[in-house]
Write a protein that holds these residues in place. Structure first.
Motif, PDB file in Angstrom:
ATOM      1  N   SER A  34       0.831  -1.205   0.000  1.00  0.00           N
ATOM      2  CA  SER A  34       0.000   0.000   0.000  1.00  0.00           C
ATOM      3  C   SER A  34       0.866   1.256   0.000  1.00  0.00           C
ATOM      4  CB  SER A  34      -0.918   0.019   1.221  1.00  0.00           C
ATOM      5  OG  SER A  34      -1.812  -1.051   1.186  1.00  0.00           O
ATOM      6  N   LYS A  35       1.953   1.209   0.747  1.00  0.00           N
ATOM      7  CA  LYS A  35       2.868   2.354   0.777  1.00  0.00           C
ATOM      8  C   LYS A  35       3.496   2.590  -0.588  1.00  0.00           C
ATOM      9  CE  LYS A  35       3.933   1.937   5.648  1.00  0.00           C
ATOM     10  NZ  LYS A  35       4.954   1.850   6.670  1.00  0.00           N
ATOM     11  N   LEU A  36       3.894   1.514  -1.262  1.00  0.00           N
ATOM     12  CA  LEU A  36       4.463   1.645  -2.605  1.00  0.00           C
ATOM     13  C   LEU A  36       3.440   2.216  -3.573  1.00  0.00           C
ATOM     14  CD1 LEU A  36       6.440  -1.685  -2.989  1.00  0.00           C
ATOM     15  CD2 LEU A  36       7.384   0.612  -2.921  1.00  0.00           C
ATOM     16  N   HIS A  37       2.204   1.770  -3.456  1.00  0.00           N
ATOM     17  CA  HIS A  37       1.160   2.278  -4.336  1.00  0.00           C
ATOM     18  C   HIS A  37       0.957   3.777  -4.131  1.00  0.00           C
ATOM     19  CE1 HIS A  37      -2.498   2.230  -6.717  1.00  0.00           C
ATOM     20  NE2 HIS A  37      -3.083   2.913  -5.754  1.00  0.00           N
ATOM     21  N   ALA A  38       0.903   4.188  -2.878  1.00  0.00           N
ATOM     22  CA  ALA A  38       0.709   5.614  -2.578  1.00  0.00           C
ATOM     23  C   ALA A  38       1.859   6.446  -3.130  1.00  0.00           C
ATOM     24  CB  ALA A  38       0.577   5.815  -1.072  1.00  0.00           C
ATOM     25  N   LEU A  39       3.072   5.971  -2.940  1.00  0.00           N
ATOM     26  CA  LEU A  39       4.226   6.741  -3.402  1.00  0.00           C
ATOM     27  C   LEU A  39       4.303   6.828  -4.911  1.00  0.00           C
ATOM     28  CD1 LEU A  39       7.138   5.783  -1.022  1.00  0.00           C
ATOM     29  CD2 LEU A  39       6.009   7.970  -1.266  1.00  0.00           C
ATOM     30  N   THR A  40       4.153   5.712  -5.592  1.00  0.00           N
ATOM     31  CA  THR A  40       4.342   5.746  -7.038  1.00  0.00           C
ATOM     32  C   THR A  40       3.236   6.520  -7.732  1.00  0.00           C
ATOM     33  OG1 THR A  40       3.269   3.586  -7.244  1.00  0.00           O
ATOM     34  CG2 THR A  40       5.670   3.615  -7.135  1.00  0.00           C
ATOM     35  N   LYS A  41       2.002   6.294  -7.339  1.00  0.00           N
ATOM     36  CA  LYS A  41       0.896   6.977  -8.011  1.00  0.00           C
ATOM     37  C   LYS A  41       0.888   8.473  -7.706  1.00  0.00           C
ATOM     38  CE  LYS A  41      -0.437   3.131  -9.639  1.00  0.00           C
ATOM     39  NZ  LYS A  41       0.127   2.730 -10.876  1.00  0.00           N
ATOM     40  N   ALA A  42       0.946   8.815  -6.425  1.00  0.00           N
ATOM     41  CA  ALA A  42       0.849  10.226  -6.048  1.00  0.00           C
ATOM     42  C   ALA A  42       2.077  11.019  -6.488  1.00  0.00           C
ATOM     43  CB  ALA A  42       0.652  10.346  -4.540  1.00  0.00           C
ATOM     44  N   ASP A  43       3.252  10.445  -6.358  1.00  0.00           N
ATOM     45  CA  ASP A  43       4.457  11.184  -6.742  1.00  0.00           C
ATOM     46  C   ASP A  43       4.564  11.375  -8.249  1.00  0.00           C
ATOM     47  OD1 ASP A  43       5.120  11.530  -4.138  1.00  0.00           O
ATOM     48  OD2 ASP A  43       6.771  10.103  -4.117  1.00  0.00           O
ATOM     49  N   ASN A  44       4.184  10.360  -9.023  1.00  0.00           N
ATOM     50  CA  ASN A  44       4.201  10.531 -10.480  1.00  0.00           C
ATOM     51  C   ASN A  44       3.188  11.583 -10.920  1.00  0.00           C
ATOM     52  OD1 ASN A  44       6.236   8.735 -11.054  1.00  0.00           O
ATOM     53  ND2 ASN A  44       4.850   7.014 -11.294  1.00  0.00           N
ATOM     54  N   LEU A  45       2.021  11.558 -10.310  1.00  0.00           N
ATOM     55  CA  LEU A  45       1.025  12.569 -10.645  1.00  0.00           C
ATOM     56  C   LEU A  45       1.478  13.955 -10.189  1.00  0.00           C
ATOM     57  CD1 LEU A  45      -1.731  12.855 -11.952  1.00  0.00           C
ATOM     58  CD2 LEU A  45      -2.751  12.469  -9.705  1.00  0.00           C
ATOM     59  N   GLY A  46       2.078  14.026  -9.004  1.00  0.00           N
ATOM     60  CA  GLY A  46       2.588  15.303  -8.507  1.00  0.00           C
ATOM     61  C   GLY A  46       3.676  15.864  -9.407  1.00  0.00           C
ATOM     62  N   LEU A  47       4.604  15.014  -9.820  1.00  0.00           N
ATOM     63  CA  LEU A  47       5.658  15.474 -10.718  1.00  0.00           C
ATOM     64  C   LEU A  47       5.077  15.907 -12.058  1.00  0.00           C
ATOM     65  CD1 LEU A  47       8.651  15.929 -11.275  1.00  0.00           C
ATOM     66  CD2 LEU A  47       8.782  13.552 -12.010  1.00  0.00           C
ATOM     67  N   GLY A  48       4.054  15.201 -12.525  1.00  0.00           N
ATOM     68  CA  GLY A  48       3.405  15.587 -13.777  1.00  0.00           C
ATOM     69  C   GLY A  48       2.789  16.976 -13.701  1.00  0.00           C
ATOM     70  N   PHE A  49       2.111  17.265 -12.602  1.00  0.00           N
ATOM     71  CA  PHE A  49       1.534  18.598 -12.441  1.00  0.00           C
ATOM     72  C   PHE A  49       2.617  19.673 -12.343  1.00  0.00           C
ATOM     73  CE2 PHE A  49      -2.523  16.580 -10.918  1.00  0.00           C
ATOM     74  CZ  PHE A  49      -3.318  17.107 -11.914  1.00  0.00           C
ATOM     75  N   VAL A  50       3.699  19.366 -11.636  1.00  0.00           N
ATOM     76  CA  VAL A  50       4.787  20.345 -11.532  1.00  0.00           C
ATOM     77  C   VAL A  50       5.395  20.607 -12.911  1.00  0.00           C
ATOM     78  CG1 VAL A  50       7.104  20.733 -10.607  1.00  0.00           C
ATOM     79  CG2 VAL A  50       5.294  19.894  -9.104  1.00  0.00           C
ATOM     80  N   VAL A  51       5.624  19.555 -13.671  1.00  0.00           N
ATOM     81  CA  VAL A  51       6.191  19.719 -15.019  1.00  0.00           C
ATOM     82  C   VAL A  51       5.229  20.512 -15.907  1.00  0.00           C
ATOM     83  CG1 VAL A  51       6.800  18.452 -17.127  1.00  0.00           C
ATOM     84  CG2 VAL A  51       7.716  17.726 -14.931  1.00  0.00           C
ATOM     85  N   LEU A  52       3.941  20.192 -15.829  1.00  0.00           N
ATOM     86  CA  LEU A  52       2.969  20.937 -16.633  1.00  0.00           C
ATOM     87  C   LEU A  52       2.871  22.399 -16.197  1.00  0.00           C
ATOM     88  CD1 LEU A  52       0.094  18.337 -17.007  1.00  0.00           C
ATOM     89  CD2 LEU A  52       1.730  19.072 -18.744  1.00  0.00           C
ATOM     90  N   GLY A  53       3.184  22.674 -14.950  1.00  0.00           N
ATOM     91  CA  GLY A  53       3.193  24.053 -14.494  1.00  0.00           C
ATOM     92  C   GLY A  53       4.450  24.808 -14.871  1.00  0.00           C
ATOM     93  N   VAL A  54       5.550  24.111 -14.987  1.00  0.00           N
ATOM     94  CA  VAL A  54       6.825  24.767 -15.294  1.00  0.00           C
ATOM     95  C   VAL A  54       7.011  24.955 -16.803  1.00  0.00           C
ATOM     96  CG1 VAL A  54       9.340  24.497 -15.125  1.00  0.00           C
ATOM     97  CG2 VAL A  54       7.904  23.981 -13.164  1.00  0.00           C
ATOM     98  N   ILE A  55       6.440  24.071 -17.608  1.00  0.00           N
ATOM     99  CA  ILE A  55       6.639  24.132 -19.061  1.00  0.00           C
ATOM    100  C   ILE A  55       6.272  25.494 -19.660  1.00  0.00           C
ATOM    101  CG2 ILE A  55       5.689  23.248 -21.240  1.00  0.00           C
ATOM    102  CD1 ILE A  55       6.065  20.468 -20.164  1.00  0.00           C
ATOM    103  N   PRO A  56       5.144  26.116 -19.286  1.00  0.00           N
ATOM    104  CA  PRO A  56       4.855  27.431 -19.892  1.00  0.00           C
ATOM    105  C   PRO A  56       5.844  28.525 -19.493  1.00  0.00           C
ATOM    106  CG  PRO A  56       2.876  26.506 -18.931  1.00  0.00           C
ATOM    107  CD  PRO A  56       4.004  25.647 -18.507  1.00  0.00           C
ATOM    108  N   GLN A  57       6.649  28.305 -18.478  1.00  0.00           N
ATOM    109  CA  GLN A  57       7.580  29.318 -18.002  1.00  0.00           C
ATOM    110  C   GLN A  57       8.971  29.206 -18.623  1.00  0.00           C
ATOM    111  OE1 GLN A  57       6.473  31.762 -16.031  1.00  0.00           O
ATOM    112  NE2 GLN A  57       4.457  30.800 -15.955  1.00  0.00           N
TER     113      GLN A  57
END
Length: 108
Positions: A34-57
């Motif tokens: 369960s811990k692995l699931h939380a880390l991989t899913k949430a962190d990949n999604l979090g990094l995706g949002f950060v990348v999508l936020g930084v790309i226009p800049q």
């Protein structure tokens, strides 16, 4: 602030939220899988949002492509490491005798 700046701030804030959610999942969930699931899913999604936020800049398209390549590399590395850790955990769980069966003699 322009509309692009607001978009970037929103995406980065969403990414930080998902990073924090992954950390809370790591802290709160009871077992390793369960811990692995939380880390991989949430962190990949979090990094995706950060990348999508930084790309226009970014100033150049090459920098945006590099950010996307890094995101894909992190997702692949996370998937592979999660698979390896999960398979190792599962094999260790199969090797250990069931405590309940051992104590009760197999009767439930």
């Amino acid at each position: 602030m322009t509309l692009i700046d607001w978009y970037s701030a929103l995406m980065v804030a969403l990414g930080v939220f998902f990073f924090i959610a992954g950390c809370v999942g790591l802290w709160r969930f009871p077992d390793e899988l369960s811990k692995l699931h939380a880390l991989t899913k949430a962190d990949n999604l979090g990094l995706g949002f950060v990348v999508l936020g930084v790309i226009p800049q970014v100033a150049e398209i090459a920098d945006a492509i590099q950010l996307l390549v890094i995101w894909v590399a992190v997702m692949l590395a996370g998937a592979v490491s999660c698979y390896l850790l999960a398979s190792q955990t599962q094999s260790q769980q199969l090797e250990q005798p069931n405590v309940d069966e051992h104590q009760t003699g197999g009767n439930k």
